[in-house]
Design a protein around this motif. Structure first.
Motif, PDB file in Angstrom:
ATOM      1  N   ARG A  95       0.505  -1.376   0.354  1.00  0.00           N
ATOM      2  CA  ARG A  95       0.327  -0.118   0.037  1.00  0.00           C
ATOM      3  C   ARG A  95       1.369   1.164  -0.105  1.00  0.00           C
ATOM      4  N   GLY A  96       2.119   1.325   0.722  1.00  0.00           N
ATOM      5  CA  GLY A  96       2.803   2.480   1.005  1.00  0.00           C
ATOM      6  C   GLY A  96       4.213   2.412  -0.264  1.00  0.00           C
ATOM      7  N   ARG A  97       3.943   1.450  -1.059  1.00  0.00           N
ATOM      8  CA  ARG A  97       5.228   1.104  -2.019  1.00  0.00           C
ATOM      9  C   ARG A  97       6.738   1.039  -1.641  1.00  0.00           C
ATOM     10  N   GLY A  98       6.685   0.592  -0.983  1.00  0.00           N
ATOM     11  CA  GLY A  98       7.902  -0.092   0.299  1.00  0.00           C
ATOM     12  C   GLY A  98       7.522  -0.053   1.649  1.00  0.00           C
ATOM     13  N   LEU A  99       8.312   0.223   2.184  1.00  0.00           N
ATOM     14  CA  LEU A  99       8.280   0.362   3.811  1.00  0.00           C
ATOM     15  C   LEU A  99       9.629   0.400   4.106  1.00  0.00           C
ATOM     16  N   ARG A 100      10.314   1.778   5.199  1.00  0.00           N
ATOM     17  CA  ARG A 100      11.595   2.049   5.272  1.00  0.00           C
ATOM     18  C   ARG A 100      11.258   1.494   7.146  1.00  0.00           C
ATOM     19  N   ALA A 101      12.588   0.789   6.574  1.00  0.00           N
ATOM     20  CA  ALA A 101      12.770   0.546   9.068  1.00  0.00           C
ATOM     21  C   ALA A 101      14.630   1.311   8.876  1.00  0.00           C
ATOM     22  N   ASP A 102      13.942   0.627  10.202  1.00  0.00           N
ATOM     23  CA  ASP A 102      15.433   1.876  10.975  1.00  0.00           C
ATOM     24  C   ASP A 102      16.375   0.839  11.962  1.00  0.00           C
ATOM     25  N   ARG A 103      17.214   0.787  12.552  1.00  0.00           N
ATOM     26  CA  ARG A 103      18.629   0.452  13.143  1.00  0.00           C
ATOM     27  C   ARG A 103      17.431  -0.202  14.458  1.00  0.00           C
ATOM     28  N   ASP A 104      17.196   0.980  15.371  1.00  0.00           N
ATOM     29  CA  ASP A 104      16.268   0.871  16.445  1.00  0.00           C
ATOM     30  C   ASP A 104      15.069  -1.003  15.885  1.00  0.00           C
ATOM     31  N   VAL A 105      14.336  -0.456  14.936  1.00  0.00           N
ATOM     32  CA  VAL A 105      13.557  -2.121  14.609  1.00  0.00           C
ATOM     33  C   VAL A 105      14.314  -3.116  14.092  1.00  0.00           C
ATOM     34  N   VAL A 106      15.631  -2.977  13.336  1.00  0.00           N
ATOM     35  CA  VAL A 106      15.759  -3.930  12.565  1.00  0.00           C
ATOM     36  C   VAL A 106      16.694  -4.565  14.402  1.00  0.00           C
ATOM     37  N   TYR A 107      17.298  -3.641  15.161  1.00  0.00           N
ATOM     38  CA  TYR A 107      18.482  -4.298  16.169  1.00  0.00           C
ATOM     39  C   TYR A 107      17.824  -4.271  17.260  1.00  0.00           C
ATOM     40  N   LYS A 108      17.008  -3.932  17.319  1.00  0.00           N
ATOM     41  CA  LYS A 108      15.822  -3.824  19.276  1.00  0.00           C
ATOM     42  C   LYS A 108      15.059  -3.952  18.695  1.00  0.00           C
ATOM     43  N   GLU A 109      13.148  -4.062  18.249  1.00  0.00           N
ATOM     44  CA  GLU A 109      12.833  -4.408  18.371  1.00  0.00           C
ATOM     45  C   GLU A 109      12.409  -5.686  17.907  1.00  0.00           C
ATOM     46  N   THR A 110      12.970  -6.059  16.689  1.00  0.00           N
ATOM     47  CA  THR A 110      13.076  -7.003  15.978  1.00  0.00           C
ATOM     48  C   THR A 110      13.515  -8.704  17.231  1.00  0.00           C
ATOM     49  N   GLN A 111      15.159  -8.800  17.380  1.00  0.00           N
ATOM     50  CA  GLN A 111      16.255  -9.209  18.073  1.00  0.00           C
ATOM     51  C   GLN A 111      15.281  -9.227  19.558  1.00  0.00           C
ATOM     52  N   PHE A 112      14.313  -8.492  19.943  1.00  0.00           N
ATOM     53  CA  PHE A 112      13.838  -8.574  21.269  1.00  0.00           C
ATOM     54  C   PHE A 112      12.712  -9.653  21.480  1.00  0.00           C
ATOM     55  N   TYR A 113      11.833  -9.287  20.312  1.00  0.00           N
ATOM     56  CA  TYR A 113      10.676  -9.605  19.610  1.00  0.00           C
ATOM     57  C   TYR A 113      10.792 -11.693  19.578  1.00  0.00           C
ATOM     58  N   MET A 114      11.467 -11.292  19.058  1.00  0.00           N
ATOM     59  CA  MET A 114      13.026 -13.133  19.215  1.00  0.00           C
ATOM     60  C   MET A 114      12.490 -13.708  20.445  1.00  0.00           C
ATOM     61  N   LEU A 115      13.194 -12.661  21.433  1.00  0.00           N
ATOM     62  CA  LEU A 115      13.487 -13.396  22.288  1.00  0.00           C
ATOM     63  C   LEU A 115      12.450 -14.107  23.319  1.00  0.00           C
ATOM     64  N   ALA A 116      11.276 -12.820  23.003  1.00  0.00           N
ATOM     65  CA  ALA A 116       9.498 -13.211  23.340  1.00  0.00           C
ATOM     66  C   ALA A 116       9.387 -14.583  23.126  1.00  0.00           C
ATOM     67  N   VAL A 117       9.815 -15.230  21.748  1.00  0.00           N
ATOM     68  CA  VAL A 117       9.354 -16.160  21.124  1.00  0.00           C
ATOM     69  C   VAL A 117      10.227 -16.602  21.619  1.00  0.00           C
ATOM     70  N   ALA A 118      11.293 -17.050  22.263  1.00  0.00           N
ATOM     71  CA  ALA A 118      12.375 -18.008  23.015  1.00  0.00           C
ATOM     72  C   ALA A 118      11.722 -18.578  24.059  1.00  0.00           C
ATOM     73  N   VAL A 119      10.954 -17.396  25.052  1.00  0.00           N
ATOM     74  CA  VAL A 119      11.452 -17.062  26.546  1.00  0.00           C
ATOM     75  C   VAL A 119       9.791 -17.975  26.685  1.00  0.00           C
ATOM     76  N   LEU A 120       8.857 -17.337  25.804  1.00  0.00           N
ATOM     77  CA  LEU A 120       7.283 -18.033  25.492  1.00  0.00           C
ATOM     78  C   LEU A 120       7.280 -19.730  25.692  1.00  0.00           C
TER      79      LEU A 120
END
Length: 339
Positions: A95-120
């Motif tokens: 819908r937005g013709r591409g989606l920009r990320a930033d390093r906070d999303v990739v290196y903090k949010e995504t990796q903490f979310y992966m930790l959440a999956v592992a802990v559950l």
């Protein structure tokens, strides 16, 4: 219980209510984030994410307290997480013709979310190790209140990290947003979501009784998609406005909240503080969620942007998930013993 036709009607009505209420919630959360001068990532990962995750939290509460069906609630949470990580970014990018990320999303949010999956998943495993209950078709994970505190504790760490980010952020001047009115709009939207989610959960329970398909399957698909609509609204509109980091942070923050808060809350609320989970169903589903998360991480890390081919790949992966659920229901595949 209601008929299949009535259940389909409940799904349509519940989905429509959640969709409208989700749109109102998105508007209120965005204005409150601007009013309090929060960074884009924190706004998406905390305020918008917790608000838009309220349907998933409600689905667990209703499943446990009204229907004594924890598997339905967990199915809705895991299915929603799969939907969020694959469909919402894919759709937002298209819908937005591409989606920009930033390093906070990739290196903090995504990796903490992966930790959440592992802990559950670790929490589910501890429920098997310390309270083993072998059954005919596999194992049961007995979750207790002390075990539920493990993911909740990790979410407290997540909030601490976000608070540190806010303390270092130079907020812009406060605008003329009427905070009181926006909070009222937020609460009203949440009440509307309550009504819509109750309709979706009732429909899932009725379809199980009428068709014999386990409620966990309906939770993984129908209830999950319906309760994910507020996340979809928030993320797609943020992407269309050119706020890619906020869009992605909402997806990841919502999933983190669902896994670390919504599931444990179900355990804390159940009478007696002990609840049995079909471990044979939970592990394959969490396994697919892990694969989906890795796929999301790979495509967002390339140039810190999600382009059209990558978006289509994520949507195709969700299509594979739906086909897999159909094959499991029909008995063609036997990878999920509890289905």
């Amino acid at each position: 219980m209601v008929s299949v036709l009535a259940a389909v009607g409940l799904i349509a009505v519940g989905t429509a209510i959640v969709w409208v209420a989700g749109g109102r919630l998105e508007s209120a959360s965005e204005r409150l984030g601007a009013h309090y001068g929060l960074p884009a990532v924190v706004q998406g990962a905390v305020i918008a994410a917790i608000g838009s995750s309220f349907p998933e939290l409600t689905s667990v509460v209703f499943s446990v307290l009204l229907y004594d069906n924890f598997d339905l609630g967990v199915g809705a949470i895991v299915g929603s997480a799969v939907f969020n990580i694959l469909v919402i970014p894919g759709w937002s990018a298209l819908r937005g013709r591409g989606l920009r990320a930033d390093r906070d999303v990739v290196y903090k949010e995504t990796q903490f979310y992966m930790l959440a999956v592992a802990v559950l998943l670790l929490t589910f495993s501890l429920g098997v190790i310390y309270t083993p209950q072998p059954v005919a078709d596999g194992l049961v994970s007995t979750l207790t209140r002390p075990l539920a505190l493990i993911p909740l504790g990790l979410y407290a760490v997540y909030l601490f990290i976000q608070a540190q980010d806010v303390s270092d952020y130079d907020a812009p001047g406060v605008d003329d947003v009427d905070a009181g009115r926006q909070w009222l709009l937020l609460v009203g939207s949440i009440l509307g979501i309550l009504v819509g989610v109750e309709a979706l959960v009732e429909a899932a329970v009725s379809l199980e009784a009428a068709l014999g398909v386990p409620s966990a399957v309906w939770g993984l698909t129908v209830v999950a998609a319906g309760t994910s609509l507020p996340d979809t609204v928030v993320s797609v509109r943020a992407a269309e406005a050119g706020r890619g980091p906020t869009s992605l942070a909402n997806v990841l923050g919502s999933n983190t909240f669902d896994l670390l808060v919504a599931v444990p809350v179900g355990v804390l609320l159940v009478p007696g503080g002990r609840i049995d989970l079909d471990f044979g169903t939970a592990v394959p589903m969490m396994g697919f969620l892990t694969i989906a998360t890795l796929g999301f991480l790979v495509v967002t890390r390339t140039d810190l942007e999600l382009d059209r081919p990558e978006a289509i790949a994520l949507l195709a992966m969700y299509g594979v998930f739906l086909v897999w659920m159909v094959l499991e229901t029909l008995g063609v595949t036997r990878l999920v013993p509890g289905v």
